[in-house]
Motif scaffolding. Sequence first.
Motif, PDB file in Angstrom:
ATOM      1  N   THR A  36       0.836  -1.198   0.000  1.00  0.00           N
ATOM      2  CA  THR A  36       0.000   0.000   0.000  1.00  0.00           C
ATOM      3  C   THR A  36       0.874   1.252   0.000  1.00  0.00           C
ATOM      4  O   THR A  36       2.074   1.201   0.283  1.00  0.00           O
ATOM      5  N   VAL A  37       0.211   2.348  -0.281  1.00  0.00           N
ATOM      6  CA  VAL A  37       0.863   3.653  -0.283  1.00  0.00           C
ATOM      7  C   VAL A  37       1.496   3.910   1.093  1.00  0.00           C
ATOM      8  O   VAL A  37       2.671   4.287   1.196  1.00  0.00           O
ATOM      9  N   LEU A  38       0.726   3.662   2.148  1.00  0.00           N
ATOM     10  CA  LEU A  38       1.242   3.895   3.504  1.00  0.00           C
ATOM     11  C   LEU A  38       2.425   2.970   3.823  1.00  0.00           C
ATOM     12  O   LEU A  38       3.435   3.415   4.362  1.00  0.00           O
ATOM     13  N   GLU A  39       2.301   1.704   3.452  1.00  0.00           N
ATOM     14  CA  GLU A  39       3.388   0.755   3.728  1.00  0.00           C
ATOM     15  C   GLU A  39       4.680   1.165   3.029  1.00  0.00           C
ATOM     16  O   GLU A  39       5.771   1.035   3.585  1.00  0.00           O
ATOM     17  N   ASN A  40       4.552   1.673   1.809  1.00  0.00           N
ATOM     18  CA  ASN A  40       5.740   2.107   1.076  1.00  0.00           C
ATOM     19  C   ASN A  40       6.509   3.179   1.844  1.00  0.00           C
ATOM     20  O   ASN A  40       7.737   3.183   1.854  1.00  0.00           O
ATOM     21  N   VAL A  41       5.772   4.072   2.483  1.00  0.00           N
ATOM     22  CA  VAL A  41       6.430   5.138   3.241  1.00  0.00           C
ATOM     23  C   VAL A  41       6.984   4.579   4.560  1.00  0.00           C
ATOM     24  O   VAL A  41       8.098   4.893   4.960  1.00  0.00           O
ATOM     25  N   LYS A  42       6.207   3.705   5.204  1.00  0.00           N
ATOM     26  CA  LYS A  42       6.626   3.180   6.507  1.00  0.00           C
ATOM     27  C   LYS A  42       7.867   2.291   6.420  1.00  0.00           C
ATOM     28  O   LYS A  42       8.703   2.294   7.314  1.00  0.00           O
ATOM     29  N   VAL A  43       7.977   1.556   5.342  1.00  0.00           N
ATOM     30  CA  VAL A  43       9.142   0.699   5.144  1.00  0.00           C
ATOM     31  C   VAL A  43      10.430   1.514   5.219  1.00  0.00           C
ATOM     32  O   VAL A  43      11.401   1.130   5.871  1.00  0.00           O
ATOM     33  N   ALA A  44      10.414   2.667   4.580  1.00  0.00           N
ATOM     34  CA  ALA A  44      11.600   3.523   4.581  1.00  0.00           C
ATOM     35  C   ALA A  44      11.865   4.065   5.979  1.00  0.00           C
ATOM     36  O   ALA A  44      12.995   4.064   6.458  1.00  0.00           O
TER      37      ALA A  44
END
Length: 258
Positions: A96-104
Motif C-alpha cells: 500500500t501507499v502507507l506501507e511504502n512510506v513506513k518501510v523507509a
Amino acid sequence: MMNSVLECKNVSIEFGGLKAVNNFNLTIEKGELLGLIGPNGAGKTTVFNLISGVYNPTEGEIFLNEQKISNKSTSQIVKLGIARTFQNIRLFNKMTVLENVKVAANDSMSYGIFTGMFRLPKYWKEENEVNDRAIEMLKIFDLDKFWFMPAESLSYGQQRKLEIARAMATKPSLLLLDEPAAGMNPKETEELMNTIALIREKFNITILLIEHDMKLVLGISSRLMVLNYGQILAEGNPKEVINNPEVIKAYLGGGPSA
Ligand SMILES: Nc1ncnc2c1ncn2[C@@H]1O[C@H](COP(=O)(O)OP(=O)(O)O)[C@@H](O)[C@H]1O
Ligand SMILES: [Mg+2]
C-alpha cells in the motif's frame, strides 16, 4: 565550511577509462536548494550514486556534516541522514501507499531486534512516530486519501510524489532528487516544484535537485550548478548561470538528446 551539510572534495570516478565525474567539488550549506543541471550523460546521476554510496570514488572524498562518508555503504549513509529518489521509479508496487512510506521510515529507527520482537514500549513509541510521520508526509503530497491502495494503482505523477514522501519519512538532513518531474505533464510538474519548495521551508531541509530541463529548477533553486562531460561548467546565481554562453552552448550542442 562551518554549516556545510555536504562537501565533495576533488571527487572523480572512472568507468573503463571514461571519467564520468572528473575532479568534482561541491559544498552545500544548510537549507540550500541546489539545482544540478546538465545535458544527458553529463554525470548528474553518477554524482548522486557517489554521494549515496552506490559507488566509491576513484579519487577524492565526500563528507556529510563533516563526517567522511565516501567509504561507507548505502545503508550506513541513509542512517547518517541522506535520502534519495531515483530517475526511474522504485516503489513496492503491491504494497500500500502507507506501507511504502513506513518501510523507509522503519529502516531509520533505533530500536534493536530484541525490542522489536517483544514489542517493548520503545517499539510502540517508535511505531507510532513512524505512522504519524508517514501520514504527515502523505498529506503534504496530497496522497493521504490513497493510503490503503497498492502503490501501482496510483497515477504516474502520484507515484513520483510517493517516492519523495518515502524519502522524507527517513528524516534526512539532505534530500537528493533525481529528475523528480521526469514524465510528468506541465501541471503536475508545476505542482511538484511547489511541493518541493514547501517541504524545504517546512522541514528546513537541504536539497540537491537534479533536472535536465533547466527552466524547471530556475524558480526554486537558490543556486545552480551545471555539469558537462563530468565537470563543472558553471555555478552560481540561477539567472546568471542560464544566461552564461558556455551553458547555452553545452545545451544546444551538448549530450545525445540535449
Ligand atoms: N555503471 C556505469 N558503468 C559504465 N558507465 C557508466 C556507469 N554509470 C554511468 N556511466 C556513464 O557515465 C556517464 C554519465 O552518466 P550519468 O551520470 O547517468 O549522466 P546523467 O545523469 O547526467 O544523464 C555516461 O557516459 C554513462 O554512460
Ligand atoms: Mg541521470
